[in-house]
Design a protein around this motif. Structure first.
Motif, mmCIF file in Angstrom:
data_model
loop_
_atom_site.group_PDB
_atom_site.id
_atom_site.type_symbol
_atom_site.label_atom_id
_atom_site.label_comp_id
_atom_site.label_asym_id
_atom_site.label_seq_id
_atom_site.Cartn_x
_atom_site.Cartn_y
_atom_site.Cartn_z
ATOM 1 N N ALA A 16 0.827 -1.209 0.000
ATOM 2 C CA ALA A 16 0.000 0.000 0.000
ATOM 3 C C ALA A 16 0.860 1.257 0.000
ATOM 4 O O ALA A 16 0.621 2.192 -0.766
ATOM 5 N N VAL A 17 1.880 1.286 0.840
ATOM 6 C CA VAL A 17 2.751 2.463 0.922
ATOM 7 C C VAL A 17 3.513 2.649 -0.377
ATOM 8 O O VAL A 17 3.596 3.760 -0.917
ATOM 9 N N GLU A 18 4.055 1.565 -0.907
ATOM 10 C CA GLU A 18 4.822 1.662 -2.145
ATOM 11 C C GLU A 18 3.952 2.153 -3.308
ATOM 12 O O GLU A 18 4.355 3.010 -4.086
ATOM 13 N N ARG A 19 2.751 1.627 -3.402
ATOM 14 C CA ARG A 19 1.847 2.051 -4.484
ATOM 15 C C ARG A 19 1.431 3.504 -4.304
ATOM 16 O O ARG A 19 1.339 4.247 -5.283
ATOM 17 N N ALA A 20 1.174 3.916 -3.079
ATOM 18 C CA ALA A 20 0.808 5.313 -2.827
ATOM 19 C C ALA A 20 1.937 6.246 -3.250
ATOM 20 O O ALA A 20 1.686 7.311 -3.832
ATOM 21 N N GLU A 21 3.170 5.854 -2.982
ATOM 22 C CA GLU A 21 4.314 6.666 -3.398
ATOM 23 C C GLU A 21 4.406 6.740 -4.916
ATOM 24 O O GLU A 21 4.692 7.794 -5.479
ATOM 25 N N ALA A 75 3.713 9.866 -9.886
ATOM 26 C CA ALA A 75 3.064 9.993 -11.199
ATOM 27 C C ALA A 75 2.251 11.272 -11.267
ATOM 28 O O ALA A 75 2.238 11.967 -12.295
ATOM 29 N N ARG A 76 1.580 11.607 -10.188
ATOM 30 C CA ARG A 76 0.783 12.833 -10.135
ATOM 31 C C ARG A 76 1.682 14.068 -10.251
ATOM 32 O O ARG A 76 1.361 15.017 -10.956
ATOM 33 N N GLU A 77 2.816 14.031 -9.565
ATOM 34 C CA GLU A 77 3.768 15.141 -9.656
ATOM 35 C C GLU A 77 4.316 15.280 -11.073
ATOM 36 O O GLU A 77 4.458 16.397 -11.583
ATOM 37 N N ARG A 78 4.635 14.139 -11.705
ATOM 38 C CA ARG A 78 5.128 14.193 -13.098
ATOM 39 C C ARG A 78 4.070 14.784 -14.016
ATOM 40 O O ARG A 78 4.371 15.606 -14.880
ATOM 41 N N ARG A 79 2.832 14.356 -13.818
ATOM 42 C CA ARG A 79 1.732 14.863 -14.659
ATOM 43 C C ARG A 79 1.545 16.355 -14.451
ATOM 44 O O ARG A 79 1.363 17.098 -15.417
ATOM 45 N N ALA A 80 1.588 16.809 -13.221
ATOM 46 C CA ALA A 80 1.451 18.241 -12.942
ATOM 47 C C ALA A 80 2.581 19.021 -13.599
ATOM 48 O O ALA A 80 2.362 20.094 -14.174
ATOM 49 N N HIS A 81 3.793 18.476 -13.562
ATOM 50 C CA HIS A 81 4.937 19.132 -14.203
ATOM 51 C C HIS A 81 4.724 19.207 -15.721
ATOM 52 O O HIS A 81 5.011 20.232 -16.350
ATOM 53 N N GLN A 82 4.199 18.129 -16.307
ATOM 54 C CA GLN A 82 3.929 18.128 -17.749
ATOM 55 C C GLN A 82 2.875 19.168 -18.104
ATOM 56 O O GLN A 82 2.979 19.837 -19.133
ATOM 57 N N VAL A 83 1.864 19.301 -17.265
ATOM 58 C CA VAL A 83 0.813 20.287 -17.522
ATOM 59 C C VAL A 83 1.393 21.694 -17.461
ATOM 60 O O VAL A 83 1.094 22.533 -18.316
ATOM 61 N N VAL A 84 2.241 21.953 -16.475
ATOM 62 C CA VAL A 84 2.865 23.277 -16.362
ATOM 63 C C VAL A 84 3.715 23.556 -17.597
ATOM 64 O O VAL A 84 3.671 24.663 -18.151
ATOM 65 N N GLN A 85 4.474 22.576 -18.049
ATOM 66 C CA GLN A 85 5.286 22.760 -19.261
ATOM 67 C C GLN A 85 4.399 23.067 -20.460
ATOM 68 O O GLN A 85 4.711 23.937 -21.274
ATOM 69 N N LEU A 86 3.298 22.349 -20.598
ATOM 70 C CA LEU A 86 2.382 22.579 -21.713
ATOM 71 C C LEU A 86 1.773 23.974 -21.625
ATOM 72 O O LEU A 86 1.679 24.683 -22.639
ATOM 73 N N LEU A 87 1.374 24.377 -20.437
ATOM 74 C CA LEU A 87 0.807 25.713 -20.265
ATOM 75 C C LEU A 87 1.829 26.784 -20.628
ATOM 76 O O LEU A 87 1.476 27.799 -21.235
ATOM 77 N N ASP A 88 3.095 26.563 -20.279
ATOM 78 C CA ASP A 88 4.137 27.509 -20.657
ATOM 79 C C ASP A 88 4.269 27.596 -22.180
ATOM 80 O O ASP A 88 4.461 28.671 -22.742
ATOM 81 N N GLN A 89 4.138 26.455 -22.846
ATOM 82 C CA GLN A 89 4.227 26.438 -24.309
ATOM 83 C C GLN A 89 3.021 27.125 -24.944
ATOM 84 O O GLN A 89 3.132 27.714 -26.022
ATOM 85 N N LEU A 90 1.868 27.054 -24.286
ATOM 86 C CA LEU A 90 0.650 27.645 -24.828
ATOM 87 C C LEU A 90 0.501 29.124 -24.476
ATOM 88 O O LEU A 90 -0.427 29.775 -24.958
ATOM 89 N N ASP A 91 1.381 29.628 -23.637
ATOM 90 C CA ASP A 91 1.287 31.023 -23.212
ATOM 91 C C ASP A 91 1.269 31.928 -24.444
ATOM 92 O O ASP A 91 2.134 31.872 -25.284
ATOM 93 N N GLY A 92 0.233 32.723 -24.551
ATOM 94 C CA GLY A 92 0.086 33.623 -25.689
ATOM 95 C C GLY A 92 -0.711 33.019 -26.831
ATOM 96 O O GLY A 92 -1.179 33.728 -27.712
#
Length: 82
Positions: free
Chosen positions: A40-45, A50-67
């Motif tokens: 349970a602990v290992e899977r939660a980690e 994965a959630r942090e990676r996805r959030a980072h990808q979204v931020v990168q995409l938003l930076d690319q879409l700026d403007g």
């Protein structure tokens, strides 16, 4: 007053039994309850990473879409995960 750990009951289905077998090979000295806790602990980690990676990808995409998109659309996208 300290809170004691809570117990949960788990029905050992075929899938759970397979997971316990895999975990037992990784942690051979652990009892079944400890194996479940470690899984349970290992899977939660993993989910958290994965959630942090996805959030980072979204931020990168938003930076690319700026403007490229109206500001309100970007603002709405920034709030997607909240």
């Amino acid at each position: 007053m300290p809170i004691s750990p809570r117990c949960v009951q788990v029905i050992v289905t075929e899938d759970v039994a397979r997971a316990l077998d895999v975990a037992a090979r990784r942690w051979p000295a652990a009892c079944r309850g400890e194996l479940l806790a470690r899984l349970a602990v290992e899977r939660a980690e993993e989910i958290s990473r994965a959630r942090e990676r996805r959030a980072h990808q979204v931020v990168q995409l938003l930076d690319q879409l700026d403007g490229a998109l109206p500001p309100q659309v970007l603002a709405d996208l920034e709030d997607w995960d909240q």
